[in-house]
Design an enzyme around this catalytic site. Structure first.
Site, PDB file in Angstrom:
ATOM      1  N   ASP A   1      66.687  20.738 121.177  1.00 45.92           N
ATOM      2  CA  ASP A   1      67.709  21.472 120.425  1.00 45.92           C
ATOM      3  C   ASP A   1      67.097  22.620 119.614  1.00 45.92           C
ATOM      4  O   ASP A   1      65.944  22.539 119.185  1.00 45.92           O
ATOM      5  CB  ASP A   1      68.444  20.499 119.486  1.00 45.92           C
ATOM      6  CG  ASP A   1      69.730  21.098 118.945  1.00 45.92           C
ATOM      7  OD1 ASP A   1      70.299  21.998 119.607  1.00 45.92           O
ATOM      8  OD2 ASP A   1      70.163  20.677 117.860  1.00 45.92           O
TER       9      ASP A   1
ATOM     10  N   ASN B   1      78.503  20.583 126.345  1.00 44.29           N
ATOM     11  CA  ASN B   1      78.016  21.969 126.452  1.00 44.29           C
ATOM     12  C   ASN B   1      78.839  22.816 127.431  1.00 44.29           C
ATOM     13  O   ASN B   1      78.781  24.043 127.398  1.00 44.29           O
ATOM     14  CB  ASN B   1      76.529  22.007 126.855  1.00 44.29           C
ATOM     15  CG  ASN B   1      75.570  21.511 125.788  1.00 44.29           C
ATOM     16  OD1 ASN B   1      74.484  21.037 126.094  1.00 44.29           O
ATOM     17  ND2 ASN B   1      75.938  21.616 124.516  1.00 44.29           N
TER      18      ASN B   1
HETATM   19  C1  IPE Z   1      72.353  18.362 122.335  1.00 46.28           C
HETATM   20  O1  IPE Z   1      72.354  19.536 121.603  1.00 46.28           O
HETATM   21  C2  IPE Z   1      72.401  18.673 123.807  1.00 46.28           C
HETATM   22  C3  IPE Z   1      71.200  19.246 124.381  1.00 46.28           C
HETATM   23  C4  IPE Z   1      70.080  19.472 123.764  1.00 46.28           C
HETATM   24  C5  IPE Z   1      71.276  19.539 125.785  1.00 46.28           C
HETATM   25  P1  IPE Z   1      73.690  20.203 121.049  1.00 46.28           P
HETATM   26  O2  IPE Z   1      73.282  21.446 120.352  1.00 46.28           O
HETATM   27  O3  IPE Z   1      74.678  20.354 122.137  1.00 46.28           O
HETATM   28  O4  IPE Z   1      74.212  19.095 120.023  1.00 46.28           O
HETATM   29  P2  IPE Z   1      75.115  19.251 118.729  1.00 46.28           P
HETATM   30  O5  IPE Z   1      76.299  20.089 119.122  1.00 46.28           O
HETATM   31  O6  IPE Z   1      74.290  19.934 117.700  1.00 46.28           O
HETATM   32  O7  IPE Z   1      75.460  17.861 118.339  1.00 46.28           O
HETATM   33  C1  IPE Z   2      69.608  23.489 122.843  1.00 47.25           C
HETATM   34  O1  IPE Z   2      69.697  24.565 121.980  1.00 47.25           O
HETATM   35  C2  IPE Z   2      69.937  23.853 124.255  1.00 47.25           C
HETATM   36  C3  IPE Z   2      71.205  23.301 124.741  1.00 47.25           C
HETATM   37  C4  IPE Z   2      72.063  22.606 124.060  1.00 47.25           C
HETATM   38  C5  IPE Z   2      71.531  23.575 126.116  1.00 47.25           C
HETATM   39  P1  IPE Z   2      71.067  25.029 121.341  1.00 47.25           P
HETATM   40  O2  IPE Z   2      71.653  26.059 122.241  1.00 47.25           O
HETATM   41  O3  IPE Z   2      71.958  23.902 121.026  1.00 47.25           O
HETATM   42  O4  IPE Z   2      70.538  25.718 120.010  1.00 47.25           O
HETATM   43  P2  IPE Z   2      71.202  25.641 118.559  1.00 47.25           P
HETATM   44  O5  IPE Z   2      71.347  24.209 118.224  1.00 47.25           O
HETATM   45  O6  IPE Z   2      72.500  26.366 118.662  1.00 47.25           O
HETATM   46  O7  IPE Z   2      70.204  26.337 117.709  1.00 47.25           O
HETATM   47 MG    MG Z   3      72.193  22.742 119.346  1.00 50.21          MG
END
Ligand code: IPE
Ligand code: IPE
Ligand code: MG
Length: 259
Positions: free
Chosen positions: A20, A68
């Site tokens: 993340d 996502n």
């Molecule tokens: C979890 O991260 C999913 C992945 C890393 C693929 P998210 O960014 O989607 O999770 P939330 O929304 O912060 O809970």
């Molecule tokens: C994790 O990074 C990747 C996926 C969830 C696919 P994020 O895209 O969630 O990054 P933040 O949490 O918005 O910084």
């Molecule tokens: Mg995230």
């Protein structure tokens, strides 16, 4: 203590990672979110290599969650594109290093070209047994549990299974990759303390580790730090500290058939 000197029985067998923070990494640099995903992919390569060097047997990466799919179209398509790119570019290295690649999740939702790349990688590496890379794609743990329940109900309806026989082991044998042991360590980068629908069943007794850095900055050194932190912990599985230290503790059954 450097990791190389660590007792090998303190090394985790399976590490699961919630990668993340790509978006925040990019935003902090005045870049668009997709630039963070590109940097994130570079880091996937680094951590997969580091895992190989450390002799880690199972690595599960949360690459794309069920939730996502609701992100802006341009971000979803860039993530799918990067995933395809990774599977195509790194396939040879995986084959030569004995890594078996598998994907878990509702793969039928993937765009056709991504699905093809996933199938090709799984097919090309299916005989590898040395190391395992599991990509959670279009993955949600609740969906996985629902899919397992559906499989069980089908077996009961066919008359192949008596509902009274269903126990944790049989249930777990209907999850997406039943031969993979539960994670010993679950790492989340990006400083958050939540599970976000990842491996709900399998993490019953996993050790949790939250790293403050964003995924593109979670390099080999940070990964090793997480492993060292894990190695210093005492896992009890519900027993007393004294029982745990006597060395006879066993994690609750994870559905992997005993050898
Ligand atoms: C979890 O991260 C999913 C992945 C890393 C693929 P998210 O960014 O989607 O999770 P939330 O929304 O912060 O809970
Ligand atoms: C994790 O990074 C990747 C996926 C969830 C696919 P994020 O895209 O969630 O990054 P933040 O949490 O918005 O910084
Ligand atoms: Mg995230």
């Amino acid at each position: 203590m450097p990791l190389t000197e660590m007792d090998s029985d303190r090394m985790p067998n399976h590490i699961a990672v919630i990668m993340d923070g790509n978006g925040r990494w990019a935003e902090a640099r005045g870049l668009e979110r997709n630039a963070g995903h590109r940097a994130g992919l570079e880091n996937v390569r680094e951590i997969v290599r580091a895992s190989g060097d450390l002799g880690l047997k199972y690595l599960t990466l949360y690459a794309f969650s069920s939730e996502n799919w609701e992100r802006p179209k341009g971000e979803v398509s860039e993530l799918m594109h990067l995933l395809e790119h990774f599977l195509e570019e790194d396939l040879e290295e995986a084959v030569s290093q004995g890594v078996r690649i598998r994907a878990v999740g509702r793969l039928d939702r993937l765009p056709p070209s991504t699905r093809t790349a996933v199938d090709k990688a799984m097919q090309a590496t299916r005989r590898n047994t040395e190391r395992h890379l599991i990509l959670a794609l279009s993955y949600g743990a609740r969906a996985e549990i629902v899919d397992a329940a559906r499989g069980l109900v089908r077996s009961v309806a066919r008359g192949d299974l008596d509902p009274e026989q269903i126990d944790e082991k049989i249930f777990a044998s209907h999850l997406y990759v039943p031969d993979v042991p539960d994670p010993d360590l679950m790492i989340r980068t990006g400083g958050e303390y939540r599970v976000s629908n990842f491996l709900l069943w399998q993490i019953a007794y996993s050790e949790l580790y939250s790293a403050p850095v964003m995924w593109p900055d979670f390099h080999r050194a940070e990964f090793e730090e997480a492993i060292l932190d894990y190695a210093g912990r005492e896992r009890r599985f519900g027993l007393t500290g004294a029982q745990a230290r006597s060395g006879s503790v066993k994690p609750p059954s994870d559905g992997v058939p005993e050898k």
